[in-house]
Design an enzyme around this catalytic site. Sequence first.
Site, PDB file in Angstrom:
ATOM      1  N   ASN A  11      40.924 -86.017   1.887  1.00  0.00           N
ATOM      2  CA  ASN A  11      39.873 -85.004   1.969  1.00  0.00           C
ATOM      3  C   ASN A  11      38.687 -85.522   1.159  1.00  0.00           C
ATOM      4  OD1 ASN A  11      38.219 -82.785   1.784  1.00  0.00           O
ATOM      5  ND2 ASN A  11      39.647 -81.545   0.579  1.00  0.00           N
ATOM      6  N   LYS A  13      35.888 -84.191   0.821  1.00  0.00           N
ATOM      7  CA  LYS A  13      35.057 -83.108   0.262  1.00  0.00           C
ATOM      8  C   LYS A  13      33.583 -83.411   0.559  1.00  0.00           C
ATOM      9  CE  LYS A  13      38.730 -82.198  -2.983  1.00  0.00           C
ATOM     10  NZ  LYS A  13      39.155 -81.649  -4.262  1.00  0.00           N
ATOM     11  N   HIS A  94      41.135 -74.288   1.864  1.00  0.00           N
ATOM     12  CA  HIS A  94      41.104 -75.083   0.625  1.00  0.00           C
ATOM     13  C   HIS A  94      40.620 -74.190  -0.517  1.00  0.00           C
ATOM     14  CE1 HIS A  94      40.148 -78.104  -2.339  1.00  0.00           C
ATOM     15  NE2 HIS A  94      40.902 -78.938  -1.647  1.00  0.00           N
ATOM     16  N   GLU A  96      38.705 -74.702  -2.896  1.00  0.00           N
ATOM     17  CA  GLU A  96      37.266 -74.770  -3.188  1.00  0.00           C
ATOM     18  C   GLU A  96      36.486 -73.855  -2.258  1.00  0.00           C
ATOM     19  OE1 GLU A  96      36.971 -79.046  -3.101  1.00  0.00           O
ATOM     20  OE2 GLU A  96      38.167 -79.119  -4.937  1.00  0.00           O
ATOM     21  N   GLU A 164      48.440 -77.025  -3.221  1.00  0.00           N
ATOM     22  CA  GLU A 164      47.508 -77.663  -4.145  1.00  0.00           C
ATOM     23  C   GLU A 164      47.283 -76.750  -5.354  1.00  0.00           C
ATOM     24  OE1 GLU A 164      44.919 -80.778  -1.968  1.00  0.00           O
ATOM     25  OE2 GLU A 164      43.889 -78.866  -1.832  1.00  0.00           O
ATOM     26  N   GLY A 170      41.347 -82.534  -9.053  1.00  0.00           N
ATOM     27  CA  GLY A 170      40.221 -83.227  -9.682  1.00  0.00           C
ATOM     28  C   GLY A 170      40.289 -83.288 -11.200  1.00  0.00           C
ATOM     29  N   SER A 209      45.236 -84.418  -7.731  1.00  0.00           N
ATOM     30  CA  SER A 209      45.241 -85.645  -8.540  1.00  0.00           C
ATOM     31  C   SER A 209      46.340 -86.629  -8.139  1.00  0.00           C
ATOM     32  CB  SER A 209      45.326 -85.311 -10.036  1.00  0.00           C
ATOM     33  OG  SER A 209      44.190 -84.579 -10.448  1.00  0.00           O
TER      34      SER A 209
END
Length: 249
Positions: A11, A13, A94, A96, A164, A170, A209
Site C-alpha cells: 500500500n 498510500k 483502511h 487512515e 492492522e 508507520g 510495520s
Amino acid sequence: MHVRRKLVAGNWKMNGSRAALAELAPIAAAAREAAGVDVALCPPFTLITLAIARAGGISIGAQDCHSAASGAHTGNVSAAMLVEAGAKLVIVGHSERRQDQCESDDFVRDKAEAALAAGLQTILCVGEVEEERVAGTHCQKVLYQLDRSLPELRADAELVIAYEPIWAIGTGRTATPADAIEMHAVIREQLAARFGDAGQRIRILYGGSVNAANAAGLFACDNVDGALVGGASLTAEAFVPIIEAAAKS
Ligand code: 13P
C-alpha cells in the site's frame, strides 16, 4: 485443512511518482520467483494505469473506492472506474481513511459490497487503537468492527481481511507473533461463524510495520496468510525480502 496461498500486498498510500515505478521491475522479478505467493501493489489512483503497464504479473489495485457506481461524489472513484482502469483489487476501510475521512463501518461495508460486485479482490481493513490494546479490549473492538464492516461473499470476487493494529502502522512497532496469533484466530472464528467453510478460505493479512526482519516470524503464525505492507513496499530493496520470506514460509 485449508491451504491458503500467501498474499503480499503493498500500500503506497499517498506516496510514489512516475519515477518510483522503476521499482516495479525488480518487484515483479521477485514475484515470478516466489512460487505460491500472490503479490499486489496499490499505488495512488494517478499511477494505476502506468503501474499496470509495468506490472509484469503483479496485481495492481487502488487504496479506496466509493460505494456508489457513479454520481455527485466529488473527488471519489467508483469500483467500476477502477475495473475500467485495469485494477484487480482495492483496499477498503483502511484506518487512515476511517480516521481522516470519518468513514463508518456501514460505509466501509457498502464499499466492500460495491467492490466485490464489480469483481475486484477486496482487502477489508480492521484494527484497534493503542488504548484498546492497553485496556485489553482489542479483540472485542476488532470483532465488532468486522461484524459491521463485513460484506456478503460473492463467488466471483475474493474478500481478504487485513488486521492492522493502528499503533503498529508507520511506527516501527509490530505486533508480536503471539499478538498476531491471538487476533487472527478470533477473526478466523468470526469468519467461519459467519460464512461457514467459505470463511476458512478467506485470507487474513497482517499489517503494521512489516519489514524484512519481522516478516518471516509473522508468516509462520497460524492464520497469518500474508501481509499488507506500507513503508516497506515503496522500494524493491525493502519489499522483495518480504516476498521472499512469504515464499519460504
Ligand atoms: P506500514 O507498513 O508503513 O506500517 O503501514 C502499514 C499499512 O498501513 C498498510 O496498509
